[in-house]
Design a protein around this motif. Sequence first.
Motif, mmCIF file in Angstrom:
data_model
loop_
_atom_site.group_PDB
_atom_site.id
_atom_site.type_symbol
_atom_site.label_atom_id
_atom_site.label_comp_id
_atom_site.label_asym_id
_atom_site.label_seq_id
_atom_site.Cartn_x
_atom_site.Cartn_y
_atom_site.Cartn_z
ATOM 1 N N HIS A 1 0.832 -1.204 0.000
ATOM 2 C CA HIS A 1 0.000 0.000 0.000
ATOM 3 C C HIS A 1 0.866 1.253 0.000
ATOM 4 C CE1 HIS A 1 -2.983 2.917 1.966
ATOM 5 N NE2 HIS A 1 -3.220 2.850 0.684
ATOM 6 N N TYR A 2 0.637 2.104 -1.009
ATOM 7 C CA TYR A 2 1.520 3.257 -1.173
ATOM 8 C C TYR A 2 1.393 4.284 -0.041
ATOM 9 C CZ TYR A 2 -2.796 4.799 -3.492
ATOM 10 O OH TYR A 2 -4.096 5.085 -3.788
ATOM 11 N N SER A 3 0.147 4.662 0.358
ATOM 12 C CA SER A 3 -0.003 5.723 1.368
ATOM 13 C C SER A 3 0.611 5.309 2.709
ATOM 14 C CB SER A 3 -1.467 6.066 1.590
ATOM 15 O OG SER A 3 -2.046 6.495 0.403
ATOM 16 N N THR A 4 0.322 4.067 3.129
ATOM 17 C CA THR A 4 0.884 3.587 4.392
ATOM 18 C C THR A 4 2.413 3.594 4.313
ATOM 19 O OG1 THR A 4 -1.021 2.105 4.497
ATOM 20 C CG2 THR A 4 0.700 1.738 6.106
ATOM 21 N N PHE A 5 2.929 3.215 3.162
ATOM 22 C CA PHE A 5 4.382 3.164 2.974
ATOM 23 C C PHE A 5 4.990 4.567 2.983
ATOM 24 C CE2 PHE A 5 7.912 3.026 -0.223
ATOM 25 C CZ PHE A 5 8.837 2.398 0.594
ATOM 26 N N TYR A 6 4.380 5.495 2.221
ATOM 27 C CA TYR A 6 4.906 6.864 2.172
ATOM 28 C C TYR A 6 4.927 7.460 3.578
ATOM 29 C CZ TYR A 6 3.902 6.661 -2.882
ATOM 30 O OH TYR A 6 3.857 6.294 -4.204
ATOM 31 N N THR A 7 3.824 7.236 4.319
ATOM 32 C CA THR A 7 3.736 7.780 5.677
ATOM 33 C C THR A 7 4.821 7.172 6.562
ATOM 34 O OG1 THR A 7 1.371 7.973 5.356
ATOM 35 C CG2 THR A 7 2.152 8.147 7.612
ATOM 36 N N ALA A 8 4.985 5.856 6.450
ATOM 37 C CA ALA A 8 6.000 5.180 7.271
ATOM 38 C C ALA A 8 7.386 5.745 6.971
ATOM 39 C CB ALA A 8 5.965 3.676 6.992
ATOM 40 N N VAL A 9 7.695 5.901 5.687
ATOM 41 C CA VAL A 9 9.026 6.393 5.311
ATOM 42 C C VAL A 9 9.208 7.837 5.797
ATOM 43 C CG1 VAL A 9 10.523 6.967 3.345
ATOM 44 C CG2 VAL A 9 9.245 4.835 3.348
ATOM 45 N N THR A 10 8.170 8.662 5.618
ATOM 46 C CA THR A 10 8.273 10.054 6.065
ATOM 47 C C THR A 10 8.544 10.119 7.566
ATOM 48 O OG1 THR A 10 6.653 10.603 4.370
ATOM 49 C CG2 THR A 10 7.061 12.281 6.030
ATOM 50 N N LEU A 11 7.765 9.351 8.329
ATOM 51 C CA LEU A 11 7.938 9.368 9.787
ATOM 52 C C LEU A 11 9.329 8.863 10.179
ATOM 53 C CD1 LEU A 11 4.441 8.072 10.992
ATOM 54 C CD2 LEU A 11 5.303 10.411 11.036
ATOM 55 N N LEU A 12 9.802 7.849 9.464
ATOM 56 C CA LEU A 12 11.129 7.290 9.777
ATOM 57 C C LEU A 12 12.232 8.306 9.487
ATOM 58 C CD1 LEU A 12 10.917 3.656 8.432
ATOM 59 C CD2 LEU A 12 11.389 4.352 10.771
ATOM 60 N N VAL A 13 12.110 8.975 8.338
ATOM 61 C CA VAL A 13 13.142 9.955 7.971
ATOM 62 C C VAL A 13 13.157 11.101 8.991
ATOM 63 C CG1 VAL A 13 13.799 11.673 6.225
ATOM 64 C CG2 VAL A 13 13.151 9.372 5.519
ATOM 65 N N VAL A 14 11.965 11.608 9.322
ATOM 66 C CA VAL A 14 11.886 12.721 10.291
ATOM 67 C C VAL A 14 12.451 12.267 11.641
ATOM 68 C CG1 VAL A 14 10.266 14.187 11.572
ATOM 69 C CG2 VAL A 14 9.939 13.820 9.134
ATOM 70 N N THR A 15 12.074 11.054 12.067
ATOM 71 C CA THR A 15 12.555 10.546 13.359
ATOM 72 C C THR A 15 14.071 10.376 13.337
ATOM 73 O OG1 THR A 15 10.476 9.373 13.602
ATOM 74 C CG2 THR A 15 12.237 8.699 15.061
ATOM 75 N N ALA A 16 14.599 9.832 12.241
ATOM 76 C CA ALA A 16 16.051 9.621 12.151
ATOM 77 C C ALA A 16 16.792 10.961 12.222
ATOM 78 C CB ALA A 16 16.396 8.888 10.859
ATOM 79 N N ILE A 17 16.253 11.976 11.513
ATOM 80 C CA ILE A 17 16.903 13.304 11.547
ATOM 81 C C ILE A 17 16.835 13.885 12.964
ATOM 82 C CG2 ILE A 17 16.719 15.692 10.706
ATOM 83 C CD1 ILE A 17 15.720 14.474 8.026
ATOM 84 N N ALA A 18 15.621 13.790 13.571
ATOM 85 C CA ALA A 18 15.456 14.334 14.932
ATOM 86 C C ALA A 18 16.368 13.606 15.916
ATOM 87 C CB ALA A 18 14.005 14.200 15.360
ATOM 88 N N PHE A 19 16.486 12.309 15.742
ATOM 89 C CA PHE A 19 17.346 11.526 16.644
ATOM 90 C C PHE A 19 18.819 11.906 16.458
ATOM 91 C CE2 PHE A 19 18.593 7.040 18.170
ATOM 92 C CZ PHE A 19 18.484 7.424 19.497
ATOM 93 N N GLY A 20 19.190 12.156 15.201
ATOM 94 C CA GLY A 20 20.559 12.589 14.909
ATOM 95 C C GLY A 20 20.848 13.928 15.581
ATOM 96 N N ILE A 21 19.881 14.857 15.474
ATOM 97 C CA ILE A 21 20.060 16.184 16.090
ATOM 98 C C ILE A 21 20.164 16.041 17.612
ATOM 99 C CG2 ILE A 21 18.904 18.405 16.502
ATOM 100 C CD1 ILE A 21 17.732 18.113 13.636
ATOM 101 N N PHE A 22 19.325 15.177 18.171
ATOM 102 C CA PHE A 22 19.338 14.954 19.620
ATOM 103 C C PHE A 22 20.704 14.419 20.080
ATOM 104 C CE2 PHE A 22 18.683 11.734 22.999
ATOM 105 C CZ PHE A 22 18.314 12.585 24.029
ATOM 106 N N ARG A 23 21.215 13.472 19.326
ATOM 107 C CA ARG A 23 22.525 12.898 19.674
ATOM 108 C C ARG A 23 23.631 13.960 19.534
ATOM 109 N NH1 ARG A 23 24.006 7.481 19.529
ATOM 110 N NH2 ARG A 23 25.799 8.084 18.286
ATOM 111 N N LEU A 24 23.495 14.790 18.506
ATOM 112 C CA LEU A 24 24.487 15.853 18.293
ATOM 113 C C LEU A 24 24.462 16.840 19.471
ATOM 114 C CD1 LEU A 24 26.496 16.798 16.080
ATOM 115 C CD2 LEU A 24 24.701 18.338 15.279
ATOM 116 N N ALA A 25 23.215 17.132 19.915
ATOM 117 C CA ALA A 25 23.072 18.056 21.046
ATOM 118 C C ALA A 25 23.716 17.471 22.296
ATOM 119 C CB ALA A 25 21.592 18.347 21.288
ATOM 120 N N LEU A 26 23.530 16.170 22.504
ATOM 121 C CA LEU A 26 24.139 15.507 23.674
ATOM 122 C C LEU A 26 25.658 15.583 23.589
ATOM 123 C CD1 LEU A 26 22.074 12.231 24.256
ATOM 124 C CD2 LEU A 26 21.982 14.335 25.564
ATOM 125 N N ARG A 27 26.172 15.344 22.374
ATOM 126 C CA ARG A 27 27.626 15.366 22.171
ATOM 127 C C ARG A 27 28.171 16.764 22.457
ATOM 128 N NH1 ARG A 27 30.916 11.852 19.132
ATOM 129 N NH2 ARG A 27 29.069 10.774 18.434
#
Lengths: 160, 773
Positions: free
Chosen positions: B379-405
Motif C-alpha cells: 500500500h503506497y499511502s501507508t508506505f509513504y507515511t512510514a518512510v516520512t515518519l522514519l526519515v523525520v525521526t532519524a533526523i530528529a534523533f541525529g540532532i538529539f545525539r548531536l546536542a548531547l555530544r
Amino acid sequence: MVKGQHQSVERTLGVRRFTIITAIAVLMAFGIAIQAGGKLLKDAGVVATPQQYMALALNDPTSLPTDVAPGATVHFSFAMSSTRTNAVNQKWIVALSSSASSKQVLAQGSANIRAGSSTAIPVSFTMPDLPGILTVSISAPSQGIAPLQFHVTTANAGAA
Amino acid sequence: MTATLTLPAYRAVDRGLHVKRPSQVSRLWSKSATTLMLLTFFDLTVATRHLLLGSRLCALALVILLPGVTIVSATRIRLDSRASQLALVVGAGTFAVMLWAAISSAVFPPLGVSRPLETWPLTLAVNVICLLAVLACPAGTDPILLLLDGPRSRLTIPIVAVGCLLPVAGVAGTERLNAGRGSLVTLVVWITVFLLLGALLCSLSRLTESQIQIALFSASLTLIYLFSYRSNQLFGFDIQQEFQRFSTTLAAGRWTPPTNGDPYAAMLSITALPASLAKVSGISGLYIFKGVFPLFLAWIPPLTYGFARRWFSPLPAAVSAIYLIMLAQFAAELSGISRQEVGLFYFAIFLLAAFDSHLDTRRRTILAAAILAALAVSHYSTFYTAVTLLVVTAIAFGIFRLALRLRGRRRRLRNQKGFVPLLIIALSGVELLLVWDVGVTSSAQNLASFFRSMIDQGPSILPDSKGSILTRWLNGNVNPRVSPTSFYRMAKQASKDQSWLHPYPLSLTSHYPATAAPSIKSTGLGLNGVANGLESIGTVVGELFLVMVILGTLVMLVKNRRSPVPMEVALLCTATLLFVAAIRISGTFGQAYNQDRAQIQAGMILCVSLALAVSWFAKRSPRLTTAAAVISLLILGATVPAGSSGLAAQLGPGGSPLLENGGTAYNTDYMTQQEVAAARWLEKTAGRKPLISTDEFGELRIWAGTTYTAATQTLLTPATIDQRSWVFATGYNLNGTAYGAVNDDASIYQFPIAFLNRVKSTVYSSPGARVYR
C-alpha cells in the motif's frame, strides 16, 4: 535421566503435532459442516443466498427504430431472464402509447423461462397511423419491473 | 526469546551426553518431517479443492503459513512474543506469495509459461519455496513445531473457541440481516464484543499475553466482519476498484506493472496476492476480499498491544489497543480498503521488528528493511507515511545525539544506540520508494501531486470547514453539503470543461429543475435528543483520549530519562503527532491522505503515548483506572463506530448500515446482485469504451460488476447528461435518491427519472436496477 528427558521432549512434540492435526481437523470439519448443512443454513438465513428476480432487456438497444412510417413493420427482440430456482411461465405485453392517444396493445404472449436462464422473444408489429412521438413499452406484469421503453417518431409527427 | 525446543538427540548432544550422533538423513528428516507431511497434505487439498470446502480452507491457510514458517525459521529470527512471531510468519508467507507472483509474471511468460498465476504452477512454487527454506533451517529444529513453542494454559482452549465462534456468529447475524431477517443477532454479537472487551480489561492479570491477544484479535475480526459481510457483493467504496484490478489480474493469469501509472494496479496486495490465493485455494475472489483481508486488519490491535506492552503493564497497553478498535474508522472504513488492511498489518509488524531490542542490530535492520519492502508493494499511502515518519525521526534523533555530544553528555549518549540502524532503515525506505514506485511501477503520481499542491497552494489550513475554531477543529477537513440547485449549477459549470459533451438543449433541460431527494426511510427509534447527547459525550471522550495522547507524548519527550520508552520511539511518537495535526488542519495533507485512515496508522504508534498517560493513572489507582477505561471505551464503542450510524444513532434517526437495510450508508455502500447484473449487462451490450453516466455511487456498481476502467460520468443532471450516453440507475436511484459531488462539494438530490423517461429509452430493467440509452 536421559531417558526421562527424552520422553518429556517427545511428549511435548507429540502435543504440538496433535495441536496441528486438531487445527486442520477443525478447519476441515467446519467446511464439511457448512457444505453438508447448506440447505438448513440457507433456510436459517445465516449463509448468503442469491436474490431471485426477473429482468427485461432489449437485445440490440443500439439499433432500435426511431423514425417509422405508418403501416411499416417494426422488428425488435427482447430477453426475459430469471434468477429464480424454478421455471417460470411469464406473460409479456408490447404496447404503444402517446400523449395524444390511449395505450394500445401491439403484441402479447407468454414465455417459459427455465431456472436461472433467459429467453429471447422476437417481436414485430405494424406501426399504426398515430401522430407525434410514440412510446413502445414492453412489460412483464406482476414482477415489479418497470417496462422497457423506446420512443419512435412517425412520419405524421409534424401534424400533431 | 530464543528457541527453547530442540529435538531430543540434539539436546542430548548439546549437553555432552553420550548418545549416538544422528546421521545426515535423520538430521534432515528431523527438521523437515512435519513440513513434508503438511506439504503433501497441502497438495492434496489443492487437488480436492473443487470437491470440499474444507480443502479450500486448509489450502488457503497452508499456502500462507507453510512458506512463512519455513522462511522465518530459516532466517533464525524470533520476535519477543508468540503473537508477534505468528504475525511475522503470516507476513513472510504473504510476502513470499506476492514476490513469487511478481517474479514469475515477469520471468515465465518469455519462457513459454504464459499464465504463471494458475493453480499448479503456484502450487509447485509453494512446494519448492518451502523445501528450499526448510533445508536452510537450523539443524535439530522443526520449524513448524517450533512455532507452537511456549507455555500453555487451561484457559487457552476456551478462549480460542470463543474467539473463533464470535466472528462466525457475526457473519451469521450479518447474513440474516442481508436476507431481511432483522438485526437481532448482529446486535447481540455487537454488544457481546463490547462486553468481552470490558471483561478483558477487568481480567488482564489472570490471562497470558497470548490469550489477551487472541481476545483482541477475535473482537476486532468480529467487528470487521459485521461490515465486510454486508451485502452479497463487496461493501464499501475503494474495495470495488480494488476488486476490479484483482479481476483483471486473475483473468490475465499474470501480474503486469501498470503502463499508465495506475497505483491500484501497481499494488501486489490487491492484484497478485488475491489472484494467487484464489487460484490455489479455489475460494472465490469475492470471499478472499470479504473474509481473508479482514484477517490482516484484525491483527493490528493485538500487535499494537504487543508494541505498547514492550514498555508498559497490560492495562495501559490493552486500553491503547482497544481504543484503536473503538475508533470509528477502524472497522467501518478500513474493512472497505483491502490494500490498507495488508499495508497496516505490515506496518504493525514493522514497528515490532524495528524497535525490538532483543534482536541483534544487523538482523533487526535487515528484517525491518524487508518488512518495509513488503509494505512498499502492499500500500503506497501507508508506505509513504512510514518512510516520512522514519526519515523525520532519524533526523530528529541525529540532532538529539548531536546536542548531547555538544553538551558533553557522553554517558547518556552511550545509551542512545539506535541511530545508525534507524537511519539505514529510513534510507532503505527511500530507496524502496524510488525502486518500486518510481522505477518498477511508475505509480508515484499521488506523491508527485502532493508535492505539486504543496508548492502551488502551501499547507492550506482548514480550507473547507466553517464555524468557530472549536467546530473547525472537531470537524477537521470535512466538506459541506450543497443544495440540489447549487449542485446542478456547479455541475453545469464543471461540464463546460468537457468539450466532447453533447448535452440536451436548454429548452428541454430547463423543464426539469433540481429538486430535493425524498426522505430516506430508516428504522431508528426517533429519540434524537438521547442520540445527540450520547454522540456529544462520545465526542468529549474521544477528545479526552486525544489530550491524553498529547500529554503522554510531551511527557515521553521532555522527561525521557524517567520514562521507560527509548528516545527514538519518543521522537517517532512526536513526529506522528505532528503528522496527525497536519492531516487534520491542512487541506493539502488532507487531500493526500484521508485523515480517518491516517489516524489509524498514527494510532498504532501513538498507542505508546496513550499507554504512558494511562499508566500514570494506573500506578495511582489501578481499579479506578480500569473502571474509567471500561466506561469510556464502552461509550466510545456505542457512539463512535460507523460515525453517524453507530448504536447511539440507531436510538435517534437510525440509518446504521449494520442494523438495518436502509439509510444513507446502506444506499451508498450496499450493493445488490441486481445492480451488479445490470452493470455486467451494460458492459456486455454497450461495446468498447461506451460513454456511461451514473451518480456518484452508481460508479461503484460499475466497478464491482465489470472490468470497465474508463471514467464514468458522475454529474448526473439533465444539463450534463450526454445525448449518446448510457445511464445506469441503481436501486436507490429508482427510489428517487441520487448522490453527486463537484470538487468535493457533495449533494443529495432527486434522481432525474422524469427527464430520462422523456429523452432516453429504457433498455434494461429489473426490480432493483435500470439502464437507459
